[in-house]
Enzyme design. Structure first.
Site, PDB file in Angstrom:
ATOM      1  CG  ASP A 246      -1.989   1.089   1.071  1.00 37.06           C
ATOM      2  OD1 ASP A 246      -2.743   1.049   0.089  1.00 37.06           O
ATOM      3  OD2 ASP A 246      -2.034   1.997   1.918  1.00 37.06           O
TER       4      ASP A 246
ATOM      5  CG  PHE B 271       1.918   4.476 -11.549  1.00 32.69           C
ATOM      6  CD1 PHE B 271       3.176   3.886 -11.476  1.00 32.69           C
ATOM      7  CD2 PHE B 271       1.118   4.495 -10.402  1.00 32.69           C
ATOM      8  CE1 PHE B 271       3.627   3.321 -10.284  1.00 32.69           C
ATOM      9  CE2 PHE B 271       1.564   3.934  -9.211  1.00 32.69           C
ATOM     10  CZ  PHE B 271       2.824   3.349  -9.158  1.00 32.69           C
TER      11      PHE B 271
ATOM     12  CG  ASP C 171       5.459   8.269 -10.615  1.00 31.77           C
ATOM     13  OD1 ASP C 171       5.657   8.381  -9.392  1.00 31.77           O
ATOM     14  OD2 ASP C 171       5.506   7.178 -11.207  1.00 31.77           O
TER      15      ASP C 171
HETATM   16  P1  ITT Z   1      -3.226  -1.904  -5.572  1.00 27.07           P
HETATM   17  O1  ITT Z   1      -4.094  -2.849  -6.317  1.00 27.07           O
HETATM   18  O2  ITT Z   1      -1.821  -2.434  -5.370  1.00 27.07           O
HETATM   19  O3  ITT Z   1      -3.831  -1.378  -4.283  1.00 27.07           O
HETATM   20  P2  ITT Z   1      -3.393   0.890  -6.364  1.00 27.07           P
HETATM   21  O4  ITT Z   1      -2.930   1.647  -7.568  1.00 27.07           O
HETATM   22  O5  ITT Z   1      -4.843   1.035  -5.965  1.00 27.07           O
HETATM   23  O6  ITT Z   1      -3.015  -0.641  -6.569  1.00 27.07           O
HETATM   24  P3  ITT Z   1      -2.521   2.062  -3.823  1.00 27.07           P
HETATM   25  O7  ITT Z   1      -3.862   1.956  -3.191  1.00 27.07           O
HETATM   26  O8  ITT Z   1      -1.344   1.614  -3.006  1.00 27.07           O
HETATM   27  O9  ITT Z   1      -2.442   1.249  -5.189  1.00 27.07           O
HETATM   28  O10 ITT Z   1      -2.164   3.497  -4.367  1.00 27.07           O
HETATM   29  C1  ITT Z   1      -2.714   4.648  -3.879  1.00 27.07           C
HETATM   30  C2  ITT Z   1      -2.630   5.727  -4.914  1.00 27.07           C
HETATM   31  O11 ITT Z   1      -1.344   6.304  -4.883  1.00 27.07           O
HETATM   32  C3  ITT Z   1      -2.907   5.277  -6.350  1.00 27.07           C
HETATM   33  O12 ITT Z   1      -3.748   6.242  -6.945  1.00 27.07           O
HETATM   34  C4  ITT Z   1      -1.568   5.296  -7.007  1.00 27.07           C
HETATM   35  O13 ITT Z   1      -1.684   5.714  -8.368  1.00 27.07           O
HETATM   36  C5  ITT Z   1      -0.788   6.316  -6.180  1.00 27.07           C
HETATM   37  N1  ITT Z   1       0.585   5.844  -6.105  1.00 27.07           N
HETATM   38  C6  ITT Z   1       1.029   4.759  -5.423  1.00 27.07           C
HETATM   39  N2  ITT Z   1       2.332   4.565  -5.645  1.00 27.07           N
HETATM   40  C7  ITT Z   1       2.708   5.553  -6.484  1.00 27.07           C
HETATM   41  C8  ITT Z   1       3.926   5.855  -7.119  1.00 27.07           C
HETATM   42  O14 ITT Z   1       5.002   5.114  -6.962  1.00 27.07           O
HETATM   43  N3  ITT Z   1       3.964   6.910  -7.922  1.00 27.07           N
HETATM   44  C9  ITT Z   1       2.875   7.685  -8.133  1.00 27.07           C
HETATM   45  N4  ITT Z   1       1.675   7.448  -7.592  1.00 27.07           N
HETATM   46  C10 ITT Z   1       1.594   6.384  -6.775  1.00 27.07           C
END
Ligand code: ITT
Length: 184
Positions: free
Chosen positions: A65, A140, A143
């Site tokens: 997460d 994504f 970023d």
């Molecule tokens: P999961 O299925 O792994 O949960 P997710 O994209 O929903 O995928 P999260 O709930 O952990 O993942 O992510 C929360 C938000 O933060 C999500 O909108 C991501 O796009 C953003 N996010 C997470 N890691 C990021 C990164 O490395 N760079 C940019 N945005 C990020």
């Protein structure tokens, strides 16, 4: 045994694959739907998801997460990062931050379980600032608006920077060390 990375996010998977391969760990992608519980911390959410994912998969796995925490917005979007991105996007973040300090932190927790009872948490974070406008086409999510401390480009403008400095790299390097220690 190749652990599964349970995620719906293919970018997360490919970042994780590159980092863990350096430790000799191969992972498989499991894209199974998992409701995230409401929680304030990435640790709490990841550990809970890992235990529930095990009851569906029955094999060693990790979930991860992540969130972006902005102190001048009282930590928002934080645990609501996915929701905020889908509702207001990076442009909306620009509006919210007008006239406010732009310090920010990405946090990540990877939670690993091999018995579905205990989950081990590996955390990582990176500090930086939110750029004046979205820049770059790599990566994504947030970023295009995140500039790590000491750098000028956003993660989206320089994905190799992300590979070295990101919250995910920091957390998964710890997981990589743990798993490769097990194999020795
Ligand atoms: P999961 O299925 O792994 O949960 P997710 O994209 O929903 O995928 P999260 O709930 O952990 O993942 O992510 C929360 C938000 O933060 C999500 O909108 C991501 O796009 C953003 N996010 C997470 N890691 C990021 C990164 O490395 N760079 C940019 N945005 C990020």
């Amino acid at each position: 045994m190749e652990p599964a990375f349970v995620t719906s996010n293919r970018w997360k998977f490919s970042e994780a694959e590159k980092i863990l391969n350096k430790y000799g760990i191969n992972i498989v992608h499991a894209n199974i739907p998992l409701e995230e519980k409401r929680g304030e911390s990435v640790e709490e959410i990841a550990e809970d998801c890992a235990i529930r994912a095990f009851s569906l998969l029955g094999k060693p796995l990790f979930v991860e997460d992540s969130g972006l925490f902005v102190p001048s917005l009282n930590g928002f979007p934080g645990a609501y990062s996915a929701w905020a991105l889908s509702k207001i996007g990076n442009e909306g973040m620009m509006r919210l931050l007008e006239g406010k300090p732009r310090d920010a932190e990405f946090r990540c927790c990877a939670a690993y379980t091999e018995d579905g009872i205990h989950a081990r948490a590996f955390t990582g974070s990176v500090r930086g600032t939110i750029s004046g406008e979205p820049r770059g086409s790599g990566g994504f999510g947030y970023d295009p608006i995140f500039v790590p401390e000491g750098e000028e480009k956003t993660f989206a403008e320089n994905p190799s920077l992300k590979g070295r400095l990101s919250h995910r790299a920091a957390a998964l390097q710890k997981l990589g060390e743990f798993l490769s220690g097990r194999q020795r």
